[in-house]
Design a protein around this motif. Structure first.
Motif, PDB file in Angstrom:
ATOM      1  N   THR A 226       0.834  -1.213   0.000  1.00 24.61           N
ATOM      2  CA  THR A 226       0.000   0.000   0.000  1.00 24.61           C
ATOM      3  C   THR A 226       0.861   1.254   0.000  1.00 24.61           C
ATOM      4  N   LEU A 251      -1.986  -5.279  -0.345  1.00 22.71           N
ATOM      5  CA  LEU A 251      -3.256  -5.598  -0.990  1.00 22.71           C
ATOM      6  C   LEU A 251      -3.067  -6.878  -1.800  1.00 22.71           C
ATOM      7  N   CYS A 261      -6.937  -6.698   2.328  1.00 26.42           N
ATOM      8  CA  CYS A 261      -5.930  -5.772   2.840  1.00 26.42           C
ATOM      9  C   CYS A 261      -5.353  -6.378   4.113  1.00 26.42           C
ATOM     10  N   LYS A 275      -8.676  -0.082   3.234  1.00 33.59           N
ATOM     11  CA  LYS A 275      -8.487   1.339   2.960  1.00 33.59           C
ATOM     12  C   LYS A 275      -9.811   2.076   3.083  1.00 33.59           C
ATOM     13  N   ILE A 282      -5.269   3.493   5.761  1.00 26.62           N
ATOM     14  CA  ILE A 282      -5.517   2.144   6.256  1.00 26.62           C
ATOM     15  C   ILE A 282      -6.313   2.195   7.563  1.00 26.62           C
TER      16      ILE A 282
END
Length: 858
Positions: A226, A251, A261, A275, A282
């Motif tokens: 991420t 991800l 995630c 997200k 996050i």
């Protein structure tokens, strides 16, 4: 207890509430230890159990009022204990769903009432009472605010002259001991955990990227970070999250699931909140359990990943091993660098990461996290004091030295050696003959009432006087101790420690009662290992010197049950058990048969029988066989072999059967004229005795003189007749083995032909286990060296079944088959019937047969 809960217990992060315990193996182990402490408190410390807490422990319980029985005033929505404090307040008060408890005695009874839900109740209590010591002892003893709280508690309690302080001091001391115990166990638990680091996480992600992409055969559609920014320590999580041990966020898109995630932290990998839609940040809240690594989590969340990963597993592991080997090479290169040569800061940092990853890789290979726990609060004095003599520790690694190492690569090597040493010392599974998983009873399993009744009896054993102990032992003996549930109930509540401790007392009745129970439950492989771990075998070996014959018998029988694996057999030898067991065989002077029979009216022969049982178990070790011989066991076994009592004969012959594999024993067996009695017992009606006699003859018949003795004493005819009984495969394997070895002598082959044994052997060439076939074909191979016997095999239709066995893969069987077929191939008419000369078998088999004709190459 307060410091342990504050420092060691794993509490949930933001989003899960400040007072919630995480569902982790460490927390489960801590709760189990606390439960064990409280359950035993009422029996181990009855006076302290009456101490009234400064404040009640309160929490929301799941128990209903109907669960409470005698000793309580029960209504539809409330419960009060009849036991009250000096002010008349009940020590337990329940107003659904809130419960208040003011003493350890009531806490102990509450857990007993909770039964299957006691683990959940303990968790609720701990979460609602973050500092229980303060509530138990008062506000002056706040364990959260003061680092040295336990010591301060003891200082305060010892300064006052108030008599009530004495009981309070004892309670504080017990809590302090529990706190230390929990902290020590937590350290041991954490030291064996596999913790992730940035390097290992990065390597796993990069490997998964190589196997991801479009197409049904890839393991994932994609996996990506991420954040593209990597800090100098290898982490991609922001600094304020790194303090929680978080490394990065990724991800992942499996083929059969939505995008996941994930948070990768030092403690493992878990699903986070994903997200946020508006700012793309996050949501760090944990949404799943913690998995040990990325692959484990993805296998659980995606069936497609698990399926494709299994196909790519070999290639994936090869890539992983390449990286490990590269790290090893880097470490070796650094070791070659002179110690006085300076290393740049960046290079040192890279090497440091590589070294850490190398150690972790080794740990990942050698260690595996386990949910198994041992619930005990009492100190394991016996277990810790039980040390094996260093010179006897065969197959173990040397302890790693503590001297300072000048090279980081050398430090890595020592770290790995230390890990291997821990495994070698803490686990004996690799050296044991039997593999049996450790089945712990699940906290919420549906257990029969006997389980709880036995646990209650064990508690009486811990806290009772001599009379109560004997009564509890007798009551426990009335249960069906052959059932695994009853066996594990004794172990799970700490009963094995108590039973072994009773063996160290001076009370003969308590020793006898304890040994009777240990003898029954030691048939369980898990119990056997626990007895050895707790140091029970040395005590049993000492009991063999007791003047009480009943104690000797029980100790020897229990040793016979426990010594089913290598480590136990070694312990018996190390503590002088072999010599003492051999001494038990000397139950009387050598005399005629009637005198021997009269001995069964005495206790001496029962002692000898039990000694033979124990030696039978111990004789599976090569070193123990030699120890039995040196202790003078062979003449004593030979004397006992002359009796006619089957209970005595089976362990005696069993011991001889095990020992006859040694050349020294075979010579001694001939010298003691044991073969004659082995042949005699072949005519017994007892199948087990027949089996062991045949197996002993099989072991001894390697020697030509022994084969002649079997024939001269009339042993060939009973062996041939036993071939007709094919239901007992173990006995059949032993009998065919004895016939095979005896057939090496031509005179014996002539006798077997006379007894029609060859025809029977041909009939056993089909539908038999491999261990039987090896012996049958071996015997036919010896018999077919003579023309008359080859004709018999051909006329009985034995050629084709022999040829059919050539397609097997068992090496021992193939060697014997080729010898037998090769012997038959001397007669062309025999081979023509099998189609060997008409191309009826594959070329490689024909070559084998031709080798058999010309002689199998040495």
């Amino acid at each position: 207890m307060g410091v342990a809960l504050t420092k060691s217990a794993q509490w949930t992060a933001a989003g899960y509430g400040p007072t919630a315990l995480e569902v982790t193996p460490l927390n489960e182990a801590i709760l189990k230890e606390i439960i064990e402490f409280i359950e035993n408190f009422l029996y181990n410390h009855p006076q302290e159990a009456e101490y009234v807490f400064a404040e009640p422990l309160e929490w929301k319980t799941n128990l209903e009022p109907s669960a409470f029985g005698s000793g309580y005033i029960v209504s539809e929505t409330a419960v009060e204990s009849k036991e009250v404090d000096n002010n008349g307040q009940p020590l337990l008060s329940l107003s659904v769903p809130h419960v208040q408890i003011r003493s350890f005695g009531q806490l102990s009874q509450f857990l007993f009432i909770a039964k299957d839900s006691k683990l959940k109740e303990a968790q609720l209590c701990v979460e609602a009472n973050r500092n229980p010591v303060e509530k138990i002892l008062g506000l002056d003893y706040n364990t959260i605010k003061e680092e040295s709280s336990a010591l301060r508690i003891l200082e305060k309690l010892t300064k006052g002259d108030d008599p009530e302080n004495e009981i309070k001091r004892k309670v504080a001391h017990l809590l302090y001991q529990l706190d230390l115990h929990l902290l020590n166990n937590s350290l041991k638990h954490i030291s064996l955990e596999i913790r992730l680091n940035p390097v290992t996480v990065k390597n796993d992600i990069e490997l998964l990227k190589r196997f991801s992409g479009k197409g049904e055969q890839t393991v994932l559609e994609f996996i990506e970070y991420t954040s593209d920014y990597e800090f100098s320590n290898g982490c991609r999580a922001p600094p304020w999250r790194q303090i929680h041990g978080e490394i990065c966020y990724v991800l992942v898109k499996p083929h059969d699931a939505d995008t996941l995630c994930l948070t990768c932290s030092s403690e493992g990998v878990f699903l986070n909140g994903g997200k946020t839609d508006d700012e793309g940040e996050i949501n760090y809240e944990r949404k799943s359990e913690v998995y040990k690594d990325l692959v484990t989590l993805l296998k659980d969340k995606s069936a497609k990943f698990s399926e494709n990963m299994s196909r790519q597993e070999l290639k994936f592991n090869e890539e992983h091993h390449k990286e490990v080997n590269q790290l090893s090479k880097t470490a070796k290169e650094e070791e070659a660098i002179p110690s006085n040569r300076s290393t740049s800061g960046s290079h040192r940092s890279t090497l440091e990461k590589n070294q850490i990853n190398l150690v972790k890789s080794h740990m990942a290979k050698r260690l595996a996290p386990s949910l198994n726990w041992k619930a005990t609060v009492d100190s394991k004095d016996r277990k810790s004091s039980f040390k094996e003599p260093q010179e006897e520790k065969h197959g173990r690694h040397e302890k790693t030295g503590t001297s300072f190492s000048h090279g980081r690569a050398q430090l890595i090597r020592k770290s790995v050696e230390k890990i291997e040493d821990i495994i070698s010392d803490s686990s004996s599974e690799s050296e044991e003959d039997e593999e049996s998983p450790d089945h712990r009873q699940e906290a919420n399993a549906d257990l029969p009432s006997e389980y709880w009744q036995i646990q209650k009896l064990v508690k009486y054993l811990k806290g009772g006087n001599q009379t109560a102990t004997v009564i509890a032992l007798c009551s426990m003996k009335d249960f069906n101790l052959a059932q695994e549930t009853c066996q594990l109930a004794i172990r799970d509540v700490g009963g094995l420690e108590v039973l072994i401790n009773l063996l160290d007392t001076d009370e003969v009745k308590c020793k006898i009662g304890s040994l009777k129970i240990l003898k029954e439950i030691s048939h369980n492989s898990q119990i056997r290992r626990s007895i050895v771990d707790l140091g029970g075998l040395p005590i049993m070996v000492n009991i063999l010197d007791s003047p009480h014959k009943s104690l000797k018998c029980l100790a020897a029988e229990t040793i016979a049950n426990v010594a089913k694996f290598r480590r136990a057999r070694r312990v018996v030898r190390q503590y002088g058990g072999i010599t003492k067991l051999v001494a038990l065989l000397d139950c009387g002077q050598n005399s005629s048969e009637p005198a021997q029979l009269s001995l069964y009216e005495t206790r001496d022969v029962e002692v000898a029988r039990c000694g033979a049982l124990a030696l039978w178990s111990c004789s599976k070790s090569h070193t123990n066989k030699e120890a039995i011989r040196k202790a003078g066991g062979i003449p004593l076994l030979a004397r006992l072999l002359k009796t006619s009592h089957e209970n005595m004969l089976i362990p005696v012959v069993g011991t001889l059967q095990e020992c006859a594999s040694e050349e020294n024993y075979r010579a001694a067996i001939k010298a003691e004229r044991i073969i004659e009695n082995l042949v005699k017992n072949l005519n017994s009606e007892n199948e087990q005795l027949q089996e062991h006699c045949a197996m002993a003859i099989y072991q001894c018949a390697e020697d030509e003189e022994t084969r002649d003795l079997v024939r001269l004493h009339g042993g060939l005819k009973p062996l041939a007749s036993l071939l007709n009984n094919t239901d007992n495969k173990e006995r059949l394997a032993a009998v065919t083995g004895a016939i095979w070895k005896c057939s090496i002598s031509k005179e014996n082959v002539t006798k077997f032909r006379e007894y029609k044994a060859i025809e029977t052997l041909v009939g056993l060439l089909t539908d038999q286990p491999e261990e039987v076939l090896i012996n049958v074909v071996g015997a036919l191979g010896e018999c077919c060296q003579e023309y008359e016997n080859r004709v018999i095999v051909r006329k009985c239709g034995g050629i084709q079944p022999l040829v059919n066995l050539l397609v097997g893969i068992n090496q021992a069987l193939l060697v014997n088959v080729t010898k037998a077929v090769g012997a038959c191939a001397v007669e062309p008419e025999s081979m023509a019937g099998a189609g060997l000369w008409r191309g009826g078998v594959p070329g490689h088999i024909g070559e084998v047969v031709r080798l058999g004709k010309s002689g199998w190459p040495s």
